[in-house]
Design a protein around this motif. Structure first.
Motif, mmCIF file in Angstrom:
data_model
loop_
_atom_site.group_PDB
_atom_site.id
_atom_site.type_symbol
_atom_site.label_atom_id
_atom_site.label_comp_id
_atom_site.label_asym_id
_atom_site.label_seq_id
_atom_site.Cartn_x
_atom_site.Cartn_y
_atom_site.Cartn_z
ATOM 1 N N GLY A 146 38.300 34.518 26.220
ATOM 2 C CA GLY A 146 38.521 33.355 27.082
ATOM 3 C C GLY A 146 38.997 33.737 28.474
ATOM 4 O O GLY A 146 38.556 33.159 29.477
ATOM 5 N N LEU A 147 39.893 34.721 28.557
ATOM 6 C CA LEU A 147 40.355 35.196 29.865
ATOM 7 C C LEU A 147 39.190 35.719 30.705
ATOM 8 O O LEU A 147 39.065 35.388 31.886
ATOM 9 C CB LEU A 147 41.381 36.327 29.704
ATOM 10 N N MET A 148 38.356 36.527 30.080
ATOM 11 C CA MET A 148 37.228 37.094 30.824
ATOM 12 C C MET A 148 36.192 36.035 31.196
ATOM 13 O O MET A 148 35.599 36.110 32.278
ATOM 14 C CB MET A 148 36.587 38.220 30.017
ATOM 15 N N LEU A 149 35.985 35.058 30.312
ATOM 16 C CA LEU A 149 35.059 33.970 30.646
ATOM 17 C C LEU A 149 35.520 33.250 31.903
ATOM 18 O O LEU A 149 34.714 32.929 32.784
ATOM 19 C CB LEU A 149 34.946 32.985 29.483
ATOM 20 N N ARG A 150 36.826 33.015 32.008
ATOM 21 C CA ARG A 150 37.368 32.351 33.201
ATOM 22 C C ARG A 150 37.312 33.258 34.423
ATOM 23 O O ARG A 150 36.924 32.820 35.504
ATOM 24 C CB ARG A 150 38.795 31.868 32.939
ATOM 25 N N LYS A 151 37.703 34.530 34.274
ATOM 26 C CA LYS A 151 37.695 35.459 35.408
ATOM 27 C C LYS A 151 36.308 35.626 35.999
ATOM 28 O O LYS A 151 36.143 35.671 37.216
ATOM 29 C CB LYS A 151 38.204 36.842 34.974
ATOM 30 N N ASN A 156 29.625 31.378 28.434
ATOM 31 C CA ASN A 156 29.594 31.859 27.050
ATOM 32 C C ASN A 156 29.521 33.385 27.044
ATOM 33 O O ASN A 156 29.463 34.016 28.091
ATOM 34 C CB ASN A 156 28.420 31.245 26.283
ATOM 35 N N ARG A 157 29.517 33.966 25.843
ATOM 36 C CA ARG A 157 29.545 35.426 25.719
ATOM 37 C C ARG A 157 28.300 36.097 26.302
ATOM 38 O O ARG A 157 28.399 37.146 26.943
ATOM 39 C CB ARG A 157 29.705 35.831 24.251
ATOM 40 N N ALA A 158 27.146 35.505 26.074
ATOM 41 C CA ALA A 158 25.912 36.097 26.616
ATOM 42 C C ALA A 158 25.961 36.113 28.139
ATOM 43 O O ALA A 158 25.607 37.118 28.773
ATOM 44 C CB ALA A 158 24.694 35.323 26.128
ATOM 45 N N ALA A 159 26.418 35.026 28.718
ATOM 46 C CA ALA A 159 26.535 34.967 30.174
ATOM 47 C C ALA A 159 27.610 35.929 30.680
ATOM 48 O O ALA A 159 27.481 36.492 31.768
ATOM 49 C CB ALA A 159 26.850 33.539 30.617
#
Length: 185
Positions: A146-151, A156-159
């Motif tokens: 979740g942290l990396m998705l926001r950063k 999503n994970r693929a993106a």
């Protein structure tokens, strides 16, 4: 060996600054894995030319897309004398706004643990597999994802993996993928 002013200008450089540098310094970090095969085929005489999509790096890490063409030039005896490289950008490189910056980050984006989680995701590991490998709970893995998705502003994970790859964060031509050290705190 030589660069015409128009070629150099596309990358935000002068001819003098471009000469003597590797072509790969002007391109996205993924370029060598794709272009090496084409240049090998040209140098071995297995093809006379190639055209490949590319991403070029302009001033201060600005990017532009276009087509790179390599053409084998032969001497009078039919041996390879050199390779001419042409770049035709899709549009003019935009050097006015701060968008589409690529290359080494201004700040290191990921902790060592975040990098390990990203490497696992890029290699196809599940949350449970990552939790066991990194001695975390499933919720701990999801927290770091979740942290990396926001950063990285990924939905999503693929993106997330695609964004990390496009930023040059992940090694190219290596399995499993690794996060480059310049992105780790």
């Amino acid at each position: 060996m030589a660069a015409e002013p128009d070629f150099s200008r596309q990358f935000g450089r002068t001819s003098a600054d471009t000469c003597g540098r590797s072509l790969y310094e002007l391109l996205h970090p993924s370029a060598p894995s794709v272009l090496n095969r084409h240049f090998t085929r040209l140098s071995e005489g297995r093809s006379a030319r190639f055209a490949e999509r590319m991403v070029g790096l302009g001033n201060a890490g600005r990017v532009f897309s276009g087509e790179l063409t390599g053409i084998a030039v032969q001497n009078t005896t039919g041996r390879l004398a050199g390779i001419v490289v042409q770049v035709r950008p899709d549009t003019e490189a935009d050097t006015t706004d701060g968008k589409d910056v690529i290359g080494p980050p201004r700040e290191r984006l990921l902790s060592k643990l975040d990098a390990q989680v990203l490497e696992g995701i890029a290699a196809g590991a599940s949350t449970v597999q990552l939790a066991a490998r990194l001695y975390l709970s499933r919720q701990g893995v999801e927290y770091h994802v979740g942290l990396m998705l926001r950063k990285l502003k990924a939905p999503n994970r693929a993106a997330l993996v695609a964004r990390a790859h496009s930023m040059g964060m992940l090694t190219v031509g290596q399995w499993p993928p690794r996060v480059l050290p310049e992105f780790i705190k």
